[in-house]
Design an enzyme around this catalytic site. Structure first.
Site, PDB file in Angstrom:
ATOM      1  N   LYS A  88       0.817  -1.184  -0.114  1.00  0.00           N
ATOM      2  CA  LYS A  88      -0.020   0.018   0.102  1.00  0.00           C
ATOM      3  C   LYS A  88       0.879   1.293  -0.100  1.00  0.00           C
ATOM      4  O   LYS A  88       0.429   2.197  -0.589  1.00  0.00           O
ATOM      5  CB  LYS A  88      -1.022   0.052   1.111  1.00  0.00           C
ATOM      6  N   ARG A 106      -7.027   3.530  12.576  1.00  0.00           N
ATOM      7  CA  ARG A 106      -6.600   2.185  12.993  1.00  0.00           C
ATOM      8  C   ARG A 106      -7.789   1.757  14.077  1.00  0.00           C
ATOM      9  O   ARG A 106      -7.536   0.755  14.515  1.00  0.00           O
ATOM     10  CB  ARG A 106      -5.249   2.104  13.711  1.00  0.00           C
ATOM     11  N   ARG A 110      11.856  -6.604   1.816  1.00  0.00           N
ATOM     12  CA  ARG A 110      11.803  -5.231   1.585  1.00  0.00           C
ATOM     13  C   ARG A 110      13.021  -4.291   1.990  1.00  0.00           C
ATOM     14  O   ARG A 110      13.505  -4.662   3.156  1.00  0.00           O
ATOM     15  CB  ARG A 110      10.574  -4.815   2.200  1.00  0.00           C
ATOM     16  N   ARG A 129      13.924  -2.611   7.803  1.00  0.00           N
ATOM     17  CA  ARG A 129      13.264  -2.107   9.058  1.00  0.00           C
ATOM     18  C   ARG A 129      13.492  -3.274  10.051  1.00  0.00           C
ATOM     19  O   ARG A 129      13.469  -4.519   9.769  1.00  0.00           O
ATOM     20  CB  ARG A 129      11.907  -1.829   8.602  1.00  0.00           C
ATOM     21  N   ARG A 153       2.242  -8.462  13.235  1.00  0.00           N
ATOM     22  CA  ARG A 153       1.667  -7.385  12.692  1.00  0.00           C
ATOM     23  C   ARG A 153       0.519  -7.633  11.887  1.00  0.00           C
ATOM     24  O   ARG A 153      -0.528  -6.734  11.701  1.00  0.00           O
ATOM     25  CB  ARG A 153       2.718  -6.660  11.712  1.00  0.00           C
TER      26      ARG A 153
END
Ligand SMILES: [Zn+2]
Length: 217
Positions: free
Chosen positions: A13, A88, A122, A155, A166
């Site tokens: 996203k 959220r 990533r 990350r 997550r």
């Protein structure tokens, strides 16, 4: 046009939002990027935020809402926005209603196995936060950002164990919000991603096509 983009971490996203930003000339408000900036600054506030993020926990509402209000107030009102990482919670969605009218929800449906594959490969630019993937979306020069020449990094929360946590947290938190917007009859554009090699271009083009069909752009 004001949109909210939803998708699990690793759904792509962030990449879609940054491409839509260029195509639609809207501003993207990525709560994740904003909080990562804070964390870099080593302030008390940054350290506080860091504690939540590193454990894969959600940052409390009052902190998030304060940051969002400030960010939206800095954007010219005629410019559209894409919200990424907000709301959220239902209370956050209720507060958002007072700040901005949401025209469409962009929902990314991606199976867990694809997310795990993608996230573990990533990489993100240290300088401008552009997202790369060492398998599917490689930078032209290894470990260097195409856009700004910055160094890429992984990350600390992109490890398999934290990723699983997550995803679970995302699903638990997001489904009530998705239902909230369905009940409010907010238009949805749903991207069902089923293959590992679906490119961001394919997804973004489909979203743009749908936005036109629904007369939102
Ligand atoms: Zn960069």
């Amino acid at each position: 046009m004001n949109a909210i983009i939803f998708g699990a971490p690793g759904s792509g996203k962030g990449t879609y939002a940054s491409r839509l930003k260029k195509r639609l000339k809207v501003e993207v408000i990525s709560m994740g990027d904003i909080f990562r900036e804070f964390m870099k600054k080593e302030t008390e506030f940054g350290k506080n935020v860091k504690q939540y993020v590193e454990k894969g926990l959600l940052i409390p509402d009052e902190i998030v809402v304060g940051v969002l209000r400030k960010k939206i107030s800095e954007i010219p009102s005629e410019k559209g926005i894409i919200l990424d990482g907000y709301p959220r919670t239902i209370p956050q969605a209720e507060i958002l209603k007072e700040i901005a009218k949401i025209d469409v929800i962009l929902l990314q449906n991606v199976p867990d196995w694809i997310i795990i594959e993608r996230l573990s490969s990533r990489r993100i630019c240290k300088k401008c936060n552009e997202v790369y993937n060492i398998r599917f979306l490689k930078p032209k020069i290894e470990n260097i950002c195409d856009k700004c020449g910055g160094e890429l990094y992984q990350r600390p929360d992109d490890t398999t164990e934290v990723i699983k946590k997550r995803i679970q947290l995302y699903q638990k938190m997001t489904s009530p919000i998705i239902n909230y917007y369905k009940e409010k009859k907010t238009p949805f554009i749903i991207s069902n991603i089923k293959e590992l090699n679906t490119t961001p271009e394919q997804v973004v083009e489909k979203i743009l096509e749908e936005l036109k069909i629904q007369n939102l752009i």
